[in-house]
Each structure stands twice: as C-alpha cells, then as structure tokens.
Write a protein that holds these residues in place. Structure first.
Motif, PDB file in Angstrom:
ATOM      1  N   VAL A 161       0.921  -0.963  -0.116  1.00 29.13           N
ATOM      2  CA  VAL A 161       0.089  -0.154  -0.054  1.00 29.13           C
ATOM      3  C   VAL A 161       0.887   1.372  -0.126  1.00 29.13           C
ATOM      4  CG1 VAL A 161      -1.654   1.282   1.303  1.00 29.13           C
ATOM      5  CG2 VAL A 161      -2.141  -1.110   1.075  1.00 29.13           C
ATOM      6  N   ARG A 162       1.865   1.354   0.922  1.00 30.21           N
ATOM      7  CA  ARG A 162       2.825   2.482   0.966  1.00 30.21           C
ATOM      8  C   ARG A 162       3.513   2.836  -0.507  1.00 30.21           C
ATOM      9  NH1 ARG A 162       3.940   0.573   5.966  1.00 30.21           N
ATOM     10  NH2 ARG A 162       6.048   0.191   5.162  1.00 30.21           N
ATOM     11  N   GLU A 164       2.466   1.911  -3.572  1.00 32.36           N
ATOM     12  CA  GLU A 164       1.429   2.483  -4.347  1.00 32.36           C
ATOM     13  C   GLU A 164       1.214   3.857  -4.022  1.00 32.36           C
ATOM     14  OE1 GLU A 164       0.749   0.687  -6.900  1.00 32.36           O
ATOM     15  OE2 GLU A 164       0.810  -1.325  -6.317  1.00 32.36           O
ATOM     16  N   ILE A 165       1.256   4.359  -2.806  1.00 30.96           N
ATOM     17  CA  ILE A 165       1.100   5.547  -2.588  1.00 30.96           C
ATOM     18  C   ILE A 165       2.340   6.536  -3.375  1.00 30.96           C
ATOM     19  CG2 ILE A 165       1.439   7.152  -0.811  1.00 30.96           C
ATOM     20  CD1 ILE A 165      -0.265   5.353   1.166  1.00 30.96           C
ATOM     21  N   PHE A 167       4.004   5.413  -5.832  1.00 32.37           N
ATOM     22  CA  PHE A 167       3.594   5.425  -7.388  1.00 32.37           C
ATOM     23  C   PHE A 167       2.461   6.453  -7.649  1.00 32.37           C
ATOM     24  CE2 PHE A 167       5.096   0.830  -7.695  1.00 32.37           C
ATOM     25  CZ  PHE A 167       6.329   1.147  -7.875  1.00 32.37           C
ATOM     26  N   GLY A 168       1.743   6.627  -6.925  1.00 31.40           N
ATOM     27  CA  GLY A 168       0.367   7.417  -7.137  1.00 31.40           C
ATOM     28  C   GLY A 168       1.153   8.896  -7.194  1.00 31.40           C
ATOM     29  N   ALA A 169       1.675   9.046  -6.181  1.00 34.66           N
ATOM     30  CA  ALA A 169       2.548  10.367  -6.186  1.00 34.66           C
ATOM     31  C   ALA A 169       3.168  10.930  -7.366  1.00 34.66           C
ATOM     32  CB  ALA A 169       3.330  10.454  -4.755  1.00 34.66           C
ATOM     33  N   TYR A 172       1.038  11.220 -10.410  1.00 35.90           N
ATOM     34  CA  TYR A 172       0.074  12.659 -10.358  1.00 35.90           C
ATOM     35  C   TYR A 172       1.214  13.782 -10.434  1.00 35.90           C
ATOM     36  CZ  TYR A 172      -3.490  15.459  -8.332  1.00 35.90           C
ATOM     37  OH  TYR A 172      -4.496  16.554  -8.147  1.00 35.90           O
ATOM     38  N   LEU A 183       9.304  26.478  -6.849  1.00 38.53           N
ATOM     39  CA  LEU A 183      10.281  25.357  -6.682  1.00 38.53           C
ATOM     40  C   LEU A 183      10.859  24.933  -8.007  1.00 38.53           C
ATOM     41  CD1 LEU A 183      10.172  24.666  -3.557  1.00 38.53           C
ATOM     42  CD2 LEU A 183       9.107  22.563  -4.130  1.00 38.53           C
ATOM     43  N   LEU A 188      12.512  20.586  -6.108  1.00 33.54           N
ATOM     44  CA  LEU A 188      11.218  19.522  -5.804  1.00 33.54           C
ATOM     45  C   LEU A 188      11.905  18.171  -5.760  1.00 33.54           C
ATOM     46  CD1 LEU A 188       8.287  19.341  -5.506  1.00 33.54           C
ATOM     47  CD2 LEU A 188       8.383  18.573  -7.905  1.00 33.54           C
ATOM     48  N   ARG A 191      13.285  17.289  -2.644  1.00 34.87           N
ATOM     49  CA  ARG A 191      12.394  17.156  -1.193  1.00 34.87           C
ATOM     50  C   ARG A 191      11.457  16.139  -1.268  1.00 34.87           C
ATOM     51  NH1 ARG A 191      10.334  23.028   0.303  1.00 34.87           N
ATOM     52  NH2 ARG A 191      12.212  24.336  -0.124  1.00 34.87           N
ATOM     53  N   MET A 192      10.673  15.973  -2.628  1.00 35.34           N
ATOM     54  CA  MET A 192       9.896  15.057  -2.646  1.00 35.34           C
ATOM     55  C   MET A 192      10.103  13.549  -2.589  1.00 35.34           C
ATOM     56  SD  MET A 192       6.778  14.706  -5.537  1.00 35.34           S
ATOM     57  CE  MET A 192       5.794  13.432  -5.877  1.00 35.34           C
ATOM     58  N   HIS A 195      10.544  12.546   1.160  1.00 38.14           N
ATOM     59  CA  HIS A 195       9.261  12.275   1.447  1.00 38.14           C
ATOM     60  C   HIS A 195       8.828  10.822   1.292  1.00 38.14           C
ATOM     61  CE1 HIS A 195       8.751  16.221   3.433  1.00 38.14           C
ATOM     62  NE2 HIS A 195       8.529  16.851   2.139  1.00 38.14           N
ATOM     63  N   LEU A 196       9.122  10.686  -0.242  1.00 38.60           N
ATOM     64  CA  LEU A 196       8.597   9.150  -0.853  1.00 38.60           C
ATOM     65  C   LEU A 196       9.358   8.084  -0.075  1.00 38.60           C
ATOM     66  CD1 LEU A 196       7.919  10.051  -4.628  1.00 38.60           C
ATOM     67  CD2 LEU A 196       6.253  10.238  -2.754  1.00 38.60           C
ATOM     68  N   VAL A 199       7.921   7.608   3.121  1.00 45.09           N
ATOM     69  CA  VAL A 199       6.599   6.871   3.017  1.00 45.09           C
ATOM     70  C   VAL A 199       6.950   5.275   2.795  1.00 45.09           C
ATOM     71  CG1 VAL A 199       4.537   6.407   1.391  1.00 45.09           C
ATOM     72  CG2 VAL A 199       5.230   8.863   1.981  1.00 45.09           C
TER      73      VAL A 199
ATOM     74  N   ILE B 165       1.327  14.457  -2.678  1.00 43.90           N
ATOM     75  CA  ILE B 165       1.393  13.083  -2.498  1.00 43.90           C
ATOM     76  C   ILE B 165       0.243  12.169  -2.172  1.00 43.90           C
ATOM     77  CG2 ILE B 165       2.716  11.156  -1.089  1.00 43.90           C
ATOM     78  CD1 ILE B 165       5.016  13.068  -0.823  1.00 43.90           C
ATOM     79  N   GLY B 168      -2.037  12.278  -5.068  1.00 42.67           N
ATOM     80  CA  GLY B 168      -1.523  11.311  -6.089  1.00 42.67           C
ATOM     81  C   GLY B 168      -1.960   9.938  -5.715  1.00 42.67           C
ATOM     82  N   ALA B 169      -1.655   9.642  -4.468  1.00 46.17           N
ATOM     83  CA  ALA B 169      -1.977   8.111  -4.018  1.00 46.17           C
ATOM     84  C   ALA B 169      -3.620   8.012  -4.412  1.00 46.17           C
ATOM     85  CB  ALA B 169      -1.938   8.160  -2.615  1.00 46.17           C
ATOM     86  N   TYR B 172      -4.521   7.294  -8.181  1.00 41.87           N
ATOM     87  CA  TYR B 172      -3.996   6.270  -8.462  1.00 41.87           C
ATOM     88  C   TYR B 172      -4.149   5.088  -8.045  1.00 41.87           C
ATOM     89  CZ  TYR B 172       0.250   3.339 -10.412  1.00 41.87           C
ATOM     90  OH  TYR B 172       0.897   2.480 -10.805  1.00 41.87           O
TER      91      TYR B 172
END
Lengths: 212, 212, 212, 212
Positions: A161-162, A164-165, A167-169, A172, A183, A188, A191-192, A195-196, A199, B165, B168-169, B172
């Motif tokens: 699940v995490r 896929e979160i 991937f979704g980010a 998107y 930024l 970006l 930073r991102m 974060h990922l 996650v 994020i 996005g999740a 997705y």
DNA sequence: AATGAATGAGTGTTCATTCAT
DNA sequence: AATGAATGAACACTCATTCAT
C-alpha cells in the motif's frame, strides 16, 4: 571500416527518432484517438501520408513512441541503480531513484507520465505493451524497495500500500507541478524524493545493513 | 399545491439521471472521443439521436455527467466533514475524509477518478470545467489539512508537496486496487487513510486542539 | 557493322520484356486496379518508381503487356495457319488452330485469357486497345472458318452463333481446366479442338475442296 | 391482419433492393475495387456514407448484390425445370433451360454474367461465395444433362468437355451479342439453345425414354 | 539506372448532428 | 418522445507519380 550503416540509414533513423519524439508529445497531449497522422506530420512540415514511409500504421507509430520513451527512461533509471546501489545502501538508491524519476517527469520527459499512465488506448495489443512497460517500471522500484526493507521475499500488504502511494504521487506529479513556480525542478525532486522514501521505507522499518 | 413539476417532468429528470450515470461509466471507460452517442443510448435501449431530446450536444452530455458525479461525491464528502469535524478534531476528520474518498473511488463511484483525473478532453470548455471541479475537490481536503496542521493562512511549500502526494495516491488507487484481492475495500480504506494522514500531517507536526 | 543497338539498348529491351511478362501475369491475376507498381517491380527486385525508367505510366506498362502478349500469341497462331493451310484443307487448319489456342491458354500463356477476355479496364484507351486485339484474334479464326464453310462472303447468322459458341468455350477454358487432373493439356487440346470444329463446321456442312 | 412488416420495414426493404440492383450493375461494369460507395449512392441521389444505413461494409453490399441476383436467377431456372421436366423429357428441359439462361443474360439480367463470371474479387470470403453460386448454377445444368444423357452416375470425360463448351458459350454470350442487331433476344435464345443442346447431348447419344 | 522521400487524390469507414415523420 | 434517414467532416490508409540524389 564501415559500420554497416550508410549515411541514408542514419538520416532515416534520425527522421524516425524526430517523428517518434514529436508523436510522443502529441499523443501525450491529445490521446491516441485524437492524434491524427496530419498532426504528427505537420510538426516536421510533412503531410500525413508521408509518415507511411516510416511507420506501417498508426499502431506502429505509437509502438515506436512508447518503446523509444521506455528505453530512454529505463536507461536513466538503470544507471542510477548501478551508480549508487553498492556504494550507499538501498535506501539511498531508492531515494536517488525517486529523484531521477521526478526529474524525468517534470524536466526531461514531460510526456512520460501521460503516455504510460493516462492514455486510454483502444487497441489491445498496444494496451498490453503499455502495461508491460508499466510493470517493468514498477518492478524496478519494487526490487530496490525490497532491499531497503530488508524483506527477502515479497512485499507485505501494508508495504505494498505504501509503495503504491509513492507510485501514485509520481504519476500525479505532472498534474500539479509547474516549473514556473517557486520550486525549481531539482529542488522539488530532492524534497519529494525524501518524502517518498519516508513513506515507502519508514525510518523505524529501515534495517541498516551495518548496524548489528 | 403542486410543486411546479409535472409527472412528465419527473420522468424526464429520471431519464436524464439514468443517462448521465450510464454515460459517466462509458466515458470513464473509453474516453471522450471513443464514446459515441449510440454507446450511451443503447444502455437504455434508445438510439443515438434520441439523446438530443435530453442533451443539446455531446459536450452537454459530458457536462451533465461530471456535474452530477461531482455533486454526488461532494455531498458525501461534505457530510463527512459536517459529521466529524467538531466532534473529534481535524486530524480525525481528515482521516475520515480520506476513508470516504477511497470508498467512493473503489466501491461506490468507480468512474470518479477516470472521469476527473485521467480523461483527456479535447474541448477547452469541458477541460476547464473538470479542472474547476478538481480544484474544489482539492480545496476541501486542503481546508481540513490546514486545520489539522494548525497553520492559519496557507500551506507551506513542503506541506503542499505532502498533500499532493496524498492526492496522487488517491488518484492512482483505482489503477492498482482490485476488490477481488485479499483486502476488502473497507479494510483498505482504513489502512490507507491512516497512512495518508501520516503523510499529510506527520505526527510530530500535529497540534492537538486540546493542548494549550 | 553495328546494327544500331548498343549493348545497353539490348539490356534495356530485355529488362522491359521481363517486366512486361511479369506484369502480364500479375495483371491477369489481380486485375488492373489491384496491381500496383510495387507488385510488378518487386518481381525483379526493383522498387516501384524504378519502373518509370521503362514505362511512362501504368497505362503504358499495361499497353506494353498486352501488345507483347498479343504479338507472341499471334505469331504462334499465324504459324499454324501457314504450316497447315495449303497442305490439308481449311477444316484441318481450323482444328489445328483451336488446338494451338488451347495449348496457349492452358499450357504456355495462362495469362492470355484473363488479360484479354476477363479484365475490366477502367481506362477507355486501354479498353479499346484490348478490344482491337480481340477483334484481330477473332478475325483470324473467322477467316479460316469461312474457308472451311465454303462461304465466300461472310458468316451467316447461324454460323456466327456457332463460332461464338466456340469462342466462348475457348475463353472459358482456363476457368475450369486444371492440368493436375486426369487429362493432360495436349490430350485435352486434341479432344476439345475436334469438338469445336464439329460445332463451328458441322460435318454435313463441310464442303471438301477436293470432292467433285 | 398485420404480416409483421411495418410500412417502414417495407420501405427499407425496397430501398435495399434498389441499391443492390443498382450496385450489381455498377459492380458488373467497373469491377469490385473500382466501384466506390459514392458511385452506388449517387444513383439514388445519396451520398456515399448514407449507404451505411443499409450495408455494414462494401463487402456486405456486394454480398447483398450477388445473393439477390442469384436468388432471382435460380428462381427462374428452377421454374423452368419444374414446368417442363416431367412433361417432355430431359432433352427438352435442357433446351428450355439454356433458352431461359440466355434470356436472363441478354435481356433481363445483363449483370449476371459479369458479376459471377468475370469479376476479380480481392476478398476471399466473397470470392468463395461467388464460386459457390457458380457451382450451384453449374450443378443444375449438369443434373439435367445427366438425365438427358441417360447416364446414371456422373459425366464421362468427354461429356464434361462438351458441357463446359456450353458453359463457355453462355458466359461469353454478353461479350458479343448486341440486342440492337438483327437477332432479337428471343430469336437468338431459341437458336443458340438448340445448338447448345446439340453440343451437350449429341443426337446419336440421346436415349429417348419412349423409343424401344 | 535506381530509389528514398514526398505528396495529392481517392476510398472505406465513423460519427455527431439535423430533420421529417 | 423516438427514430429512421441522411450527411458533412474527419481520418487511416493506398497508390501513381514526381523529384533530388
């Protein structure tokens, strides 16, 4: 000392490359059905039917687009893995991978996400080709994630699940990020990516190889 | 004391509702261009041109679809906010909001994400209508997030990245979740919502309203 | 003592001959419209546009085909007439003519009948050229038939009908005869020629020149 | 008292009949490939795409043409067989059959021969449909011929050749007969039919049932 | 001489839209 | 209200033909 490629071969290959890149952008922008041969051809000052010198059909053109894009993107991601993997441990590799993917999306290949993650393609053959590329792409990230998590077999339900979160980010991102904003792409990406990683591999879960 | 609506008016409204819901599903599945009037009409045993009794054009039909969908979805999300906001604090509200959104996507309105987050729409008017709905949708989550973060004005750059994020999740999710799998929709909604709140409002950032 | 033809002239003529024969077969098989320049060129490992070195247009190529075919076929038929006419009387000549024509059709020039008797040609110029050749071809048989019938001027109405029956039989032959079958081409030619003479010049009508 | 066909059904059927007959003529004249939807549509003052209300494709239109033609022609030939068979013996039936076929070709259905015996059709499905109709057509004549010959099983080699001569004559007839000429269609039919019977069932071969 | 490149004309087909019934 | 009929616009694709190399 010929390499087997005549000058005209090279010219032709360049032409094809130009067309495929052009087409990738248009497909990404308007979708498969709404993109006409004339649309693509006109970007090189050609008329629609001329494309048949290079592609046997619209499907063929599309295939060329996605294969080229995939090849170029995978080359970059693979390079990241090779460069960082052994040196700094999987967590760092994963972060670098995210960073690279982000730069690809918003700086270098803006058509990547639309092409592989948004397009509705009415041709089954093409649809499955796209899906296969997506699967390969996901597998790369999953492999490194597994290493970083220290699991040896497969992802636990919550880990998935995490992931896929994340991937979704990523898929998107091009929908909201504007490079004209405050930024810069690189900032970006830094930073991102951090974060990922947090996650996907929460700090308390990360098993550093060195610590006993 | 008639309410000003004749029986035939009601019939007509029902017909329109059915058509819009049907169309939403088909648009979501095949895209704007690939969806024909006949496709939509046949689901109600009508012929394509009959739709012109209810919609002035294909654009109009599409507009009806997305407005109805948006209305229904917003109603559910608004209800969550109203129900939980004052009782339990913004963090809980945010989690409930995520949970509801997830159930909407994978259990109750599978067409929501494709319709608003994946479709390439070649008509500018429609495109901006979709964007407006997306903006409203995002604003709802952003409002609660701001409360949960305790900020009073607007999101800091990093907060925004983390919120995106989460978006996005969410967008997705329908791409990978399969209800036939091990996780029931409700179970997934619970888990994923918790993760998303953790992403958007990290525990160390959350300012409980109660603490002085 | 050059004959005015250089070596390259001869090469060129050979090339043209090869192309025309090749084209004749393809035209006969697929028809005028369905035959493309590439179809023809590829049989000699050339590309379509190269044919323009030899033929000014598709019509020109087709003209070349039918003229060459006609010339070759007429040569054979004329030879038969010359060889047998004076020796054995017109009835025998006619039978030999039928025999030769049959062998041409099913053994030596399978493209003859399709080319001249089946093809629908959308170009009036070509159409009339074909018709002219057909007329010449018919005239040859008609001449000998007249001799065999002993008439001096022209065919009586019934004689014409019987001659057209023979022509029909000849033009229909390739539609049903299969050389793989029980009857060898030569055997069929013998039998069918005899039948055709009987049709065209019934025994009771034949006026032997020798009999008082 | 309805027959299950509404007025609009009948209108539609008539429209289709008109189109198919029109198309049959054009196909017969110009061939399959050279006949465009516009060609056919314009004969009824329609535009090309309008035909798609009646036929799903060009193949479908062609199929409609040949099936209708075949049905109508077979009905006439079958009627002849039924009417004359028992009364006058097979030789008379065969002659009547030839007569009818000739009238069909030159007076009533000028498109019959081109459609079934001359067209080159690039679609295998259609090609075999045409061949099947040809086979059925031939089988009808063969059946009566067998009766007239008194053979009980199948055609001897020479009998077959003579029958094919007749078929050839029939398929060639429209290529030379001009109704403007001296011979009226009915007169030609009478004469030619007699000749053809003589060819297929020579007098010395004909076994009269009644004569000892 | 040969051909890659390019194109204009044409064709089958789809579809949103209009209209008469 | 519903729909058959009709169509113009668009599009993928084919092909004879031209031209520069």
């Amino acid at each position: 000392m010929s390499d087997g490629f005549t000058r005209s071969d090279r010219k032709r290959a360049e032409r094809i490359a130009l067309l495929e890149r052009s087409a990738a952008k248009i497909f990404a922008q308007k979708g498969f059905e709404a993109t006409s041969f004339d649309d693509v051809a006109l970007t090189l000052d050609l008329r629609g039917p001329s494309l048949y010198h290079y592609f046997a059909s619209k499907e063929d053109l599309f295939l060329g687009c996605i294969r080229r894009s995939a090849t170029e993107v995978f080359a970059r991601l693979d390079a990241i893995v090779s460069d960082t993997n052994l040196v700094s441990g999987p967590r760092v590799t994963l972060e670098a991978l995210f960073r690279e993917q982000i730069l690809i999306e918003i700086r270098d290949y803006p058509e990547f996400v639309p092409l592989f993650f948004r397009l509705l393609i009415p041709v089954p053959t093409l649809q499955s080709e796209v899906l296969q590329i997506r699967r390969n792409h996901a597998a790369l990230f999953e492999r490194i994630t597994l290493l970083a998590l220290g699991s040896q077999t497969s992802l636990a339900s919550d880990d998935r699940v995490r992931l896929e979160i994340a991937f979704g980010a990523l898929s998107y991102l091009p929908s909201w990020y504007r490079p004209e904003g405050a930024l810069a792409p690189e900032e970006l990406a830094n930073r991102m990516a951090r974060h990922l990683v947090d996650v996907v591999v929460p700090v308390d879960r990360f098993t550093t190889g060195s610590i006993v």
